[in-house]
Write a protein that holds these residues in place. Structure first.
Motif, PDB file in Angstrom:
ATOM      1  N   SER A   1       0.833  -1.205   0.000  1.00 34.56           N
ATOM      2  CA  SER A   1       0.000   0.000   0.000  1.00 34.56           C
ATOM      3  C   SER A   1       0.868   1.256   0.000  1.00 34.56           C
ATOM      4  CB  SER A   1      -0.938  -0.006   1.204  1.00 34.56           C
ATOM      5  OG  SER A   1      -1.812   1.094   1.142  1.00 34.56           O
TER       6      SER A   1
ATOM      7  N   HIS B   1      -6.936   2.952  -8.029  1.00 40.79           N
ATOM      8  CA  HIS B   1      -6.418   1.680  -7.536  1.00 40.79           C
ATOM      9  C   HIS B   1      -5.700   1.844  -6.191  1.00 40.79           C
ATOM     10  CE1 HIS B   1      -7.707  -0.387 -11.051  1.00 40.79           C
ATOM     11  NE2 HIS B   1      -6.836   0.182 -11.867  1.00 40.79           N
TER      12      HIS B   1
ATOM     13  N   GLY C   1      -8.282   1.970  -3.554  1.00 37.08           N
ATOM     14  CA  GLY C   1      -8.885   0.656  -3.336  1.00 37.08           C
ATOM     15  C   GLY C   1      -7.980  -0.263  -2.541  1.00 37.08           C
ATOM     16  N   ILE C   2      -6.696  -0.257  -2.867  1.00 36.16           N
ATOM     17  CA  ILE C   2      -5.727  -1.097  -2.147  1.00 36.16           C
ATOM     18  C   ILE C   2      -5.621  -0.642  -0.698  1.00 36.16           C
ATOM     19  CG2 ILE C   2      -3.263  -1.669  -1.980  1.00 36.16           C
ATOM     20  CD1 ILE C   2      -3.273  -1.525  -5.135  1.00 36.16           C
TER      21      ILE C   2
ATOM     22  N   ALA D   1      -8.757  -1.666   1.263  1.00 39.64           N
ATOM     23  CA  ALA D   1      -8.755  -3.105   1.559  1.00 39.64           C
ATOM     24  C   ALA D   1      -7.740  -3.428   2.649  1.00 39.64           C
ATOM     25  CB  ALA D   1      -8.444  -3.903   0.292  1.00 39.64           C
TER      26      ALA D   1
ATOM     27  N   VAL E   1     -11.382  -9.314  -1.642  1.00 34.77           N
ATOM     28  CA  VAL E   1     -11.468  -7.955  -2.189  1.00 34.77           C
ATOM     29  C   VAL E   1     -10.077  -7.423  -2.521  1.00 34.77           C
ATOM     30  CG1 VAL E   1     -12.081  -5.560  -1.653  1.00 34.77           C
ATOM     31  CG2 VAL E   1     -13.691  -7.407  -1.132  1.00 34.77           C
TER      32      VAL E   1
ATOM     33  N   GLU F   1      -8.745  -6.115  -6.091  1.00 35.15           N
ATOM     34  CA  GLU F   1      -8.163  -4.779  -6.272  1.00 35.15           C
ATOM     35  C   GLU F   1      -6.806  -4.877  -6.971  1.00 35.15           C
ATOM     36  OE1 GLU F   1      -9.557  -1.871  -5.591  1.00 35.15           O
ATOM     37  OE2 GLU F   1     -11.109  -2.275  -4.097  1.00 35.15           O
TER      38      GLU F   1
ATOM     39  N   VAL G   1     -14.287  -5.834  -6.688  1.00 32.05           N
ATOM     40  CA  VAL G   1     -13.581  -4.804  -5.917  1.00 32.05           C
ATOM     41  C   VAL G   1     -14.578  -4.068  -5.016  1.00 32.05           C
ATOM     42  CG1 VAL G   1     -11.725  -4.484  -7.608  1.00 32.05           C
ATOM     43  CG2 VAL G   1     -13.825  -3.134  -7.825  1.00 32.05           C
ATOM     44  N   SER G   2     -14.059  -3.154  -4.208  1.00 34.21           N
ATOM     45  CA  SER G   2     -14.940  -2.399  -3.312  1.00 34.21           C
ATOM     46  C   SER G   2     -15.897  -1.532  -4.126  1.00 34.21           C
ATOM     47  CB  SER G   2     -14.105  -1.511  -2.383  1.00 34.21           C
ATOM     48  OG  SER G   2     -13.504  -0.459  -3.121  1.00 34.21           O
TER      49      SER G   2
ATOM     50  N   THR H   1     -14.228   1.683  -5.378  1.00 31.82           N
ATOM     51  CA  THR H   1     -13.340   1.482  -6.529  1.00 31.82           C
ATOM     52  C   THR H   1     -14.163   1.284  -7.798  1.00 31.82           C
ATOM     53  OG1 THR H   1     -11.615   0.466  -5.166  1.00 31.82           O
ATOM     54  CG2 THR H   1     -11.525   0.011  -7.515  1.00 31.82           C
ATOM     55  N   ARG H   2     -15.174   0.422  -7.705  1.00 34.11           N
ATOM     56  CA  ARG H   2     -15.990   0.100  -8.879  1.00 34.11           C
ATOM     57  C   ARG H   2     -16.623   1.364  -9.465  1.00 34.11           C
ATOM     58  NH1 ARG H   2     -19.806  -2.594  -6.568  1.00 34.11           N
ATOM     59  NH2 ARG H   2     -18.338  -4.291  -6.191  1.00 34.11           N
TER      60      ARG H   2
ATOM     61  N   TYR I   1     -13.898   3.693 -10.976  1.00 32.15           N
ATOM     62  CA  TYR I   1     -13.263   3.034 -12.115  1.00 32.15           C
ATOM     63  C   TYR I   1     -14.176   3.078 -13.337  1.00 32.15           C
ATOM     64  CZ  TYR I   1     -11.308  -0.827 -14.914  1.00 32.15           C
ATOM     65  OH  TYR I   1     -10.804  -1.613 -15.921  1.00 32.15           O
TER      66      TYR I   1
END
Length: 200
Positions: free
Chosen positions: A76, A124, A127-128, A131, A146, A150, A187-188, A191-192, A195
């Motif tokens: 991360s 991204h 999202g990382i 998570a 998840v 990601e 993905v979360s 993020t979705r 994205y």
């Protein structure tokens, strides 16, 4: 016959130009990734998650996942720094074509069909980090699922940047038996949403 020859020459020239542009993008991304251990950390995590999910008992699964905590933190942190470095890339070099197949000069000739790789990398990174921190309060198994999604979606974006969406999706299917749509669905929600808004 002459028209056929012209078409063959034009197709060959377009293919060679496309390969040249792809090589430049691959070199650019490799240069930006070079100071970091992102790929090695991703492999450690994805393999570790698979191993943890294969464990029968919850206690043993938790032990395996616990061993991955430092790699998650490193990934991360390193990915955040990589994104900050990539943000310095000129906008024109960071454009990615939404067209399914790679075409020479598509980002210059069809700017309305592009998105900014710098922005997708920031999505991204978020999202990382989410998570890793487990902001959604997921159970360990769901959190690992998840995080894996990601990471793989980020990898898909990198292949898309270097080649094309079709090539990126084919690689993901061949290497991980996972369709692009399934990655996006896994993905979360944050993020979705971001994205899909960016990449269409």
């Amino acid at each position: 016959m002459d028209l056929f020859l012209v078409l063959i020459l034009a197709a060959t020239a377009a293919h060679l130009l496309n390969l040249q542009q792809q090589r430049r993008r691959i070199a650019l991304l490799a240069q930006q990734l070079q100071p970091y251990q992102i790929e090695r950390l991703m492999e450690t995590l994805t393999q570790g998650y698979l191993r943890a999910m294969g464990e029968q008992g919850d206690e043993r699964r938790q032990q395996v996942l616990g061993l991955l905590a430092s790699s998650e933190a490193q990934l991360s942190e390193q990915f955040e720094r990589f994104v900050a470095d990539f943000r310095r890339i000129p906008a024109q070099q960071a454009r990615v074509s939404r067209l399914p197949l790679g075409l020479p000069f598509a980002t210059q000739l069809l700017p309305g069909t592009t998105f900014d790789m710098r922005e997708v990398l920031e999505i991204h990174a978020g999202g990382i980090a989410r998570a890793w921190r487990n902001e959604a309060g997921l159970a360990p198994r769901e959190r690992a699922f998840v995080m894996t999604a990601e990471l793989l979606l980020m990898q898909h974006s990198c292949h898309w940047f270097c080649k094309s969406k079709v090539v990126a999706s084919a690689r993901m299917l061949a290497r991980h038996q996972t369709p692009h749509a399934q990655l996006v669905a896994s993905v979360s929600p944050e993020t979705r949403k971001a994205y899909l808004a960016l990449t269409g």
